[in-house]
Scaffold this active site. Structure first.
Site, PDB file in Angstrom:
ATOM      1  N   TYR A   1       0.827  -1.219   0.000  1.00  0.00           N
ATOM      2  CA  TYR A   1       0.000   0.000   0.000  1.00  0.00           C
ATOM      3  C   TYR A   1       0.862   1.270   0.000  1.00  0.00           C
ATOM      4  O   TYR A   1       0.820   2.076  -0.941  1.00  0.00           O
ATOM      5  CB  TYR A   1      -0.926  -0.076   1.212  1.00  0.00           C
ATOM      6  CG  TYR A   1      -1.689   1.182   1.539  1.00  0.00           C
ATOM      7  CD1 TYR A   1      -2.313   1.929   0.535  1.00  0.00           C
ATOM      8  CD2 TYR A   1      -1.807   1.611   2.860  1.00  0.00           C
ATOM      9  CE1 TYR A   1      -3.037   3.075   0.848  1.00  0.00           C
ATOM     10  CE2 TYR A   1      -2.527   2.739   3.183  1.00  0.00           C
ATOM     11  CZ  TYR A   1      -3.138   3.480   2.175  1.00  0.00           C
ATOM     12  OH  TYR A   1      -3.841   4.609   2.503  1.00  0.00           O
TER      13      TYR A   1
ATOM     14  N   ASN B   1       8.319  -9.634  -2.040  1.00  0.00           N
ATOM     15  CA  ASN B   1       8.097 -11.084  -2.154  1.00  0.00           C
ATOM     16  C   ASN B   1       6.638 -11.399  -2.477  1.00  0.00           C
ATOM     17  O   ASN B   1       6.259 -12.566  -2.562  1.00  0.00           O
ATOM     18  CB  ASN B   1       8.537 -11.820  -0.871  1.00  0.00           C
ATOM     19  CG  ASN B   1       7.678 -11.482   0.326  1.00  0.00           C
ATOM     20  OD1 ASN B   1       6.722 -10.712   0.226  1.00  0.00           O
ATOM     21  ND2 ASN B   1       8.005 -12.066   1.475  1.00  0.00           N
TER      22      ASN B   1
ATOM     23  N   TYR C   1       4.869  -6.172  17.416  1.00  0.00           N
ATOM     24  CA  TYR C   1       5.019  -5.355  16.209  1.00  0.00           C
ATOM     25  C   TYR C   1       5.792  -4.067  16.539  1.00  0.00           C
ATOM     26  O   TYR C   1       6.821  -3.762  15.909  1.00  0.00           O
ATOM     27  CB  TYR C   1       3.642  -5.023  15.625  1.00  0.00           C
ATOM     28  CG  TYR C   1       3.705  -3.971  14.552  1.00  0.00           C
ATOM     29  CD1 TYR C   1       4.399  -4.199  13.372  1.00  0.00           C
ATOM     30  CD2 TYR C   1       3.093  -2.728  14.725  1.00  0.00           C
ATOM     31  CE1 TYR C   1       4.477  -3.220  12.396  1.00  0.00           C
ATOM     32  CE2 TYR C   1       3.170  -1.746  13.763  1.00  0.00           C
ATOM     33  CZ  TYR C   1       3.866  -2.003  12.599  1.00  0.00           C
ATOM     34  OH  TYR C   1       3.953  -1.030  11.635  1.00  0.00           O
TER      35      TYR C   1
ATOM     36  N   LYS D   1       9.847  -2.890  15.511  1.00  0.00           N
ATOM     37  CA  LYS D   1      10.204  -1.641  14.817  1.00  0.00           C
ATOM     38  C   LYS D   1      11.186  -0.833  15.663  1.00  0.00           C
ATOM     39  O   LYS D   1      12.110  -0.208  15.130  1.00  0.00           O
ATOM     40  CB  LYS D   1       8.943  -0.841  14.523  1.00  0.00           C
ATOM     41  CG  LYS D   1       8.035  -1.475  13.482  1.00  0.00           C
ATOM     42  CD  LYS D   1       8.607  -1.299  12.082  1.00  0.00           C
ATOM     43  CE  LYS D   1       7.674  -1.802  11.007  1.00  0.00           C
ATOM     44  NZ  LYS D   1       8.164  -1.515   9.653  1.00  0.00           N
TER      45      LYS D   1
END
Ligand code: UFG
Length: 326
Positions: free
Chosen positions: A13, A34, A142, A146
């Protein structure tokens, strides 16, 4: 010689909107993806090299299409709830994958990277708006993955002179004005696409995750930022890295929060359709309010978001959802 940037995750996106921006500004994007969540049809602005960050040997084919002035790194698993269920997959993809990418950059002499970071590095907010100095205490794998990469980038700046800009997105939304690319996730978990699907009348009803949050109308508040405004910040980061060594981080949002109910109302106005919804239980891992303070990006990068109006952001997404190309 044509400027080139390697756009990792350029079939996704935000990455596809970035590739479009680069091509429109005279920089050739080469997309590495990928295709696990990205779309071949979204790669319209330069070549696609199918490669996987977890297969280091596959990366060399992408770097062979250089030389690249920089890498932009959008590849990641990015669903908060899924990260709680599958932490090893998240650390593997987001941390090990990035280490492999950084090592490939070293092999091929590329020393600049713009990294997609996230508001999730901050965890539960302790201030009304979140600036770069806000404590970083992620509450899910998550966000932790990061933040680990941000640390790696800082260490690599010190040890090897790697130049980097980490951009911490708040809630990315909207679609390209001409409708050729847009947001298409399977399954779709994000609010605005789900609101618009319900507005389209496909029989789905939006689930509003909780109306008992400590906010004005009881629903969660987020800071929605247009995907092209995110692309603009990456573009400015290229110039910034040309002039500045070191590892830097910037928060990217409009600085205004909108509740889920306000998003529904804006979507009804933008689409002219009613959004059927039900109140559902709270979703695990959701903070009540996330709003960015982006003064640093404005002052230091010269960032000037052009799509601050929520209804206009949703209108661009609505045009895409009425006629998705993929
Ligand atoms: N929501 C609903 N119904 C839905 C989907 C979402 O009520 O069908 C609510 C969520 O509970 C949340 C808000 O709408 O309060 C926004 O949810 P999104 O899933 O659209 O976005 P998030 O804020 O959860 O996630 C975004 C990014 C993540 C990032 C996170 C940082 O998509 O990648 O911000 O907290 F990690």
């Amino acid at each position: 010689m044509t400027r080139r940037v390697l756009v990792c995750g350029g079939a996704g996106y935000i990455g596809s909107h970035m590739a479009k921006w680069l091509a429109a500004h005279g920089v050739a994007p080469v997309v590495l993806d990928n295709l696990s969540t990205g779309h071949r049809e979204a790669v319209r602005f330069g070549p696609l090299v199918e490669a996987d960050l977890l297969d280091p040997a596959s990366l060399d084919a992408a770097f062979a299409q250089g030389p690249f002035e920089a890498v932009m790194h959008f590849c990641a698993r990015s669903l908060v709830g899924e990260s709680v269920q599958q932490p090893l997959a998240y650390y593997d993809n987001n941390v090990t994958g990035t280490l492999n990418l950084l090592q490939a950059m070293q092999r091929h002499g590329v020393d600049r990277i713009v990294f997609s970071s996230t508001a999730a590095v901050f965890g539960e907010p302790v201030a009304a708006t979140i600036d770069e100095d806000h404590p970083k205490a992620p509450i899910n794998p998550y966000g932790a993955s990061k933040l680990m990469v941000e640390r790696v980038l800082a260490d690599a700046a010190h040890a090897y002179g790697l130049r980097s800009v980490a951009l911490r997105y708040f809630n990315a939304a909207g679609a390209s004005a001409d409708g050729d690319i847009g947001e298409a996730h399977t399954p779709e978990t994000h609010l605005i696409p789900n609101v618009l699907r319900a507005a389209l009348g496909d029989g789905s009803r939006l689930k509003v995750f909780g109306d008992d949050w400590p906010t004005a109308d009881g629903t969660c508040v987020r800071d929605y930022i247009h995907v092209d405004d995110l692309a603009q910040a990456h573009w400015l980061a290229l110039d910034f890295m040309a002039a500045h060594a070191g590892a830097h981080a910037f928060n990217l949002g409009n600085g205004r929060g909108f509740s889920v109910r306000e998003v529904i109302a804006a979507a009804e106005a933008a689409s002219g359709h009613e959004v059927p919804f039900d109140i559902a239980p709270r979703r695990a891992g959701d903070p009540a309010v996330l709003v960015a303070a982006s003064d640093r990006a404005r002052q230091v990068l010269g960032w000037a978001p052009r799509h601050a109006d929520l209804q206009a952001i949703i209108a661009s997404a609505w045009r895409w959802h009425c006629q998705p190309r993929f």
